[in-house]
Write a protein that holds these residues in place. Structure first.
Motif, PDB file in Angstrom:
ATOM      1  N   UNK A   1      13.503 -43.546 -15.926  1.00 54.52           N
ATOM      2  CA  UNK A   1      14.704 -44.309 -16.300  1.00 54.52           C
ATOM      3  C   UNK A   1      14.877 -44.415 -17.811  1.00 54.52           C
ATOM      4  N   UNK A   2      13.923 -43.889 -18.569  1.00 55.09           N
ATOM      5  CA  UNK A   2      13.941 -44.014 -20.033  1.00 55.09           C
ATOM      6  C   UNK A   2      13.823 -42.631 -20.647  1.00 55.09           C
ATOM      7  N   UNK A   3      14.667 -42.331 -21.626  1.00 58.41           N
ATOM      8  CA  UNK A   3      14.531 -41.091 -22.393  1.00 58.41           C
ATOM      9  C   UNK A   3      13.926 -41.453 -23.748  1.00 58.41           C
ATOM     10  N   UNK A   4      12.770 -40.919 -24.085  1.00 58.71           N
ATOM     11  CA  UNK A   4      12.155 -41.273 -25.359  1.00 58.71           C
ATOM     12  C   UNK A   4      13.067 -40.974 -26.540  1.00 58.71           C
ATOM     13  N   UNK A   5      13.047 -41.864 -27.511  1.00 59.16           N
ATOM     14  CA  UNK A   5      13.780 -41.648 -28.744  1.00 59.16           C
ATOM     15  C   UNK A   5      13.340 -40.311 -29.350  1.00 59.16           C
ATOM     16  N   UNK A   6      14.261 -39.547 -29.962  1.00 52.24           N
ATOM     17  CA  UNK A   6      13.879 -38.249 -30.546  1.00 52.24           C
ATOM     18  C   UNK A   6      12.802 -38.354 -31.621  1.00 52.24           C
ATOM     19  N   UNK A   7      12.599 -39.553 -32.164  1.00 52.01           N
ATOM     20  CA  UNK A   7      11.552 -39.751 -33.171  1.00 52.01           C
ATOM     21  C   UNK A   7      10.208 -40.095 -32.548  1.00 52.01           C
ATOM     22  N   UNK A   8      10.127 -40.059 -31.223  1.00 47.81           N
ATOM     23  CA  UNK A   8       8.853 -40.285 -30.539  1.00 47.81           C
ATOM     24  C   UNK A   8       8.019 -39.008 -30.581  1.00 47.81           C
TER      25      UNK A   8
ATOM     26  N   UNK B   1      11.461 -34.727 -24.711  1.00 46.98           N
ATOM     27  CA  UNK B   1      11.032 -35.051 -26.073  1.00 46.98           C
ATOM     28  C   UNK B   1      10.715 -33.771 -26.844  1.00 46.98           C
ATOM     29  N   UNK B   2      11.214 -33.639 -28.074  1.00 42.97           N
ATOM     30  CA  UNK B   2      10.966 -32.412 -28.836  1.00 42.97           C
ATOM     31  C   UNK B   2       9.604 -32.367 -29.519  1.00 42.97           C
ATOM     32  N   UNK B   3       8.849 -33.457 -29.448  1.00 40.08           N
ATOM     33  CA  UNK B   3       7.596 -33.549 -30.208  1.00 40.08           C
ATOM     34  C   UNK B   3       6.420 -33.865 -29.288  1.00 40.08           C
ATOM     35  N   UNK B   4       6.089 -32.918 -28.417  1.00 36.42           N
ATOM     36  CA  UNK B   4       4.982 -33.109 -27.482  1.00 36.42           C
ATOM     37  C   UNK B   4       3.861 -32.153 -27.851  1.00 36.42           C
ATOM     38  N   UNK B   5       2.680 -32.698 -28.003  1.00 32.56           N
ATOM     39  CA  UNK B   5       1.525 -31.840 -28.272  1.00 32.56           C
ATOM     40  C   UNK B   5       0.375 -32.217 -27.349  1.00 32.56           C
TER      41      UNK B   5
ATOM     42  N   UNK C   1       4.428 -28.282 -29.079  1.00 35.30           N
ATOM     43  CA  UNK C   1       4.396 -27.918 -30.502  1.00 35.30           C
ATOM     44  C   UNK C   1       3.000 -27.659 -31.058  1.00 35.30           C
ATOM     45  N   UNK C   2       1.954 -28.046 -30.332  1.00 37.51           N
ATOM     46  CA  UNK C   2       0.632 -27.808 -30.894  1.00 37.51           C
ATOM     47  C   UNK C   2      -0.449 -28.497 -30.091  1.00 37.51           C
ATOM     48  N   UNK C   3      -1.614 -28.670 -30.710  1.00 34.39           N
ATOM     49  CA  UNK C   3      -2.763 -29.139 -29.968  1.00 34.39           C
ATOM     50  C   UNK C   3      -3.827 -29.648 -30.927  1.00 34.39           C
TER      51      UNK C   3
ATOM     52  N   UNK D   1       7.215 -42.198 -34.619  1.00 33.32           N
ATOM     53  CA  UNK D   1       6.208 -43.054 -33.999  1.00 33.32           C
ATOM     54  C   UNK D   1       5.479 -42.235 -32.945  1.00 33.32           C
ATOM     55  N   UNK D   2       4.167 -42.136 -33.089  1.00 36.30           N
ATOM     56  CA  UNK D   2       3.335 -41.381 -32.147  1.00 36.30           C
ATOM     57  C   UNK D   2       2.712 -42.324 -31.134  1.00 36.30           C
ATOM     58  N   UNK D   3       2.656 -41.875 -29.899  1.00 29.27           N
ATOM     59  CA  UNK D   3       1.920 -42.582 -28.862  1.00 29.27           C
ATOM     60  C   UNK D   3       1.387 -41.541 -27.889  1.00 29.27           C
ATOM     61  N   UNK D   4       0.651 -41.995 -26.887  1.00 26.80           N
ATOM     62  CA  UNK D   4       0.059 -40.978 -26.012  1.00 26.80           C
ATOM     63  C   UNK D   4       0.615 -41.018 -24.600  1.00 26.80           C
TER      64      UNK D   4
END
Length: 377
Positions: free
Chosen positions: A145-152, A189-193, A228-230, A131-134
């Motif tokens: 207080x929240x750690x994003x789910x690894x699928x974020x 989060x492992x999926x930040x662009x 991871x990218x841009x 699930x992508x969000x900005x």
């Protein structure tokens, strides 16, 4: 065929049943005046989570080949004022927010907690999807207080920040702060662009602003931090960016280990031929003034302080030398374009000076001259 869906502004509207705002108002954002916003969910209501998740699950069922789905709030700084949602706030002002002003607090904890719950529900039927969000506007500071789910998947965008300097420019608090924010996101989060603004000035007079120092700093750091990218928002105005900056950006985005000095030597040699040395000195002087300058911002109102008389006079000497050296084509035409770009910059400064003096007739005359140069360029 995007692996990570781009979460555009207002895409949250695609997964809300806005018609329910009259019959089930509790599913939606509460405004400070007590009305309901049908375009933003109640972030603390489990039924609102289910409403969004059901829409997302339906979309994945209709698109079994898809790897991700994205949604994000409307542009601006929307906030849910439902009492239970307000309890989730950490009370942290946004980067440019004023302490104590409720509309200017970060809502990352509330928003990403909601996204986590949507992901958990979606994964019951579609495990493994993203699930992508900005991370934008009042969600660009990482949650506490929240750690994003690894699928974020987080699309980070810092539209407020200075666009002149690199992340490790110590005298630029805005890029230093943005760097801190990015590193924290990458830890969580492992999926930040990056949704990048690579035209340097969001609002521009189309004056020349090379990016050599900034690019050689920023792109290797982004890779080092785990970004991871841009995807870059831009306008393709070569007279503003300089062709060399676009070339360098493309090469660094492909390989952050490239030898920048050698690459720029190659560019100036091949593009300007016998005029390579004066044109290199011309661009390097301007790039150094941008990188070392105490001017910060992302709109051209800050630039007149950058283009000092000494800088412009030195650039004039270099472009004159280049014009004399470029005695064959295509180099003569390329240097002629640079001369016109320089003349356009001088007209911009003359317009600015006249404006500051209140001589609006002269300012309008110089603006017309700028437009004339643009047609020639």
């Amino acid at each position: 065929n995007e692996f990570f869906h781009v979460p555009g502004d207002s895409s949250i509207r695609n997964v809300l049943q806005s018609d329910l705002v009259t019959t089930k108002p509790e599913l939606f954002d509460l405004n400070p005046d007590g009305t309901r916003n049908p375009h933003y969910p109640n972030l603390s209501n489990p039924d609102a989570v289910q409403m969004v998740a059901d829409k997302v699950k339906q979309w994945f069922s209709e698109h079994p080949e898809a790897t991700s789905y994205g949604f994000a709030p409307d542009d601006g700084m929307p906030r849910d004022y439902n009492p239970e949602t307000l309890k989730l706030s950490v009370g942290l002002p946004e980067v440019q927010g004023r302490p104590g002003v409720a509309a200017e607090l970060s809502v990352s904890d509330e928003w990403f907690g909601f996204v986590n719950k949507v992901i958990a529900e979606v994964h019951k039927e579609h495990p493994g999807v993203y699930i992508s969000t900005n991370g934008y506007a009042n969600r660009d500071i990482a949650p506490i207080t929240v750690k994003p789910d690894p699928s974020t998947v987080v699309m980070f965008a810092a539209i407020w920040s200075c666009t002149l300097h690199g992340y490790d420019t110590e005298h630029c608090w805005q890029k230093t702060r943005q760097a801190q924010m990015l590193r924290k996101w990458a830890e969580l989060c492992p999926n930040v662009w990056i949704y990048g603004y690579n035209y340097n000035m969001l609002v521009s007079g189309l004056t020349l602003l090379p990016e050599f120092t900034k690019l050689r700093q920023d792109l290797p750091l982004l890779k080092k931090w785990g970004i991871i990218g841009f995807m870059d928002e831009t306008r393709n105005v070569w007279m503003e960016s300089g062709i060399g900056s676009r070339y360098l950006r493309a090469r660094l985005e492909w390989d952050t280990d490239v030898n920048v000095d050698a690459l720029l030597d190659e560019f100036f040699s091949q593009w300007y031929g016998p005029a390579a040395e004066p044109m290199k000195a011309y661009y390097y002087a301007l790039d150094r003034a941008v990188a070392e300058g105490s001017v910060h911002g992302h709109e051209d109102r800050c630039l007149p302080e950058l283009y000092t008389a000494d800088l412009l006079n030195g650039m004039r000497r270099q472009v004159t030398m280049a014009k004399a050296a470029a005695d064959s084509e295509p180099y003569a035409t390329r240097v002629k374009a640079e001369e016109l770009i320089y003349d356009h910059l001088r007209a911009y400064m003359a317009m600015t000076d006249a404006d500051l003096e209140g001589d609006f007739t002269e300012a309008a005359k110089q603006a017309a001259q700028m437009l004339s140069y643009r047609r020639q360029i």
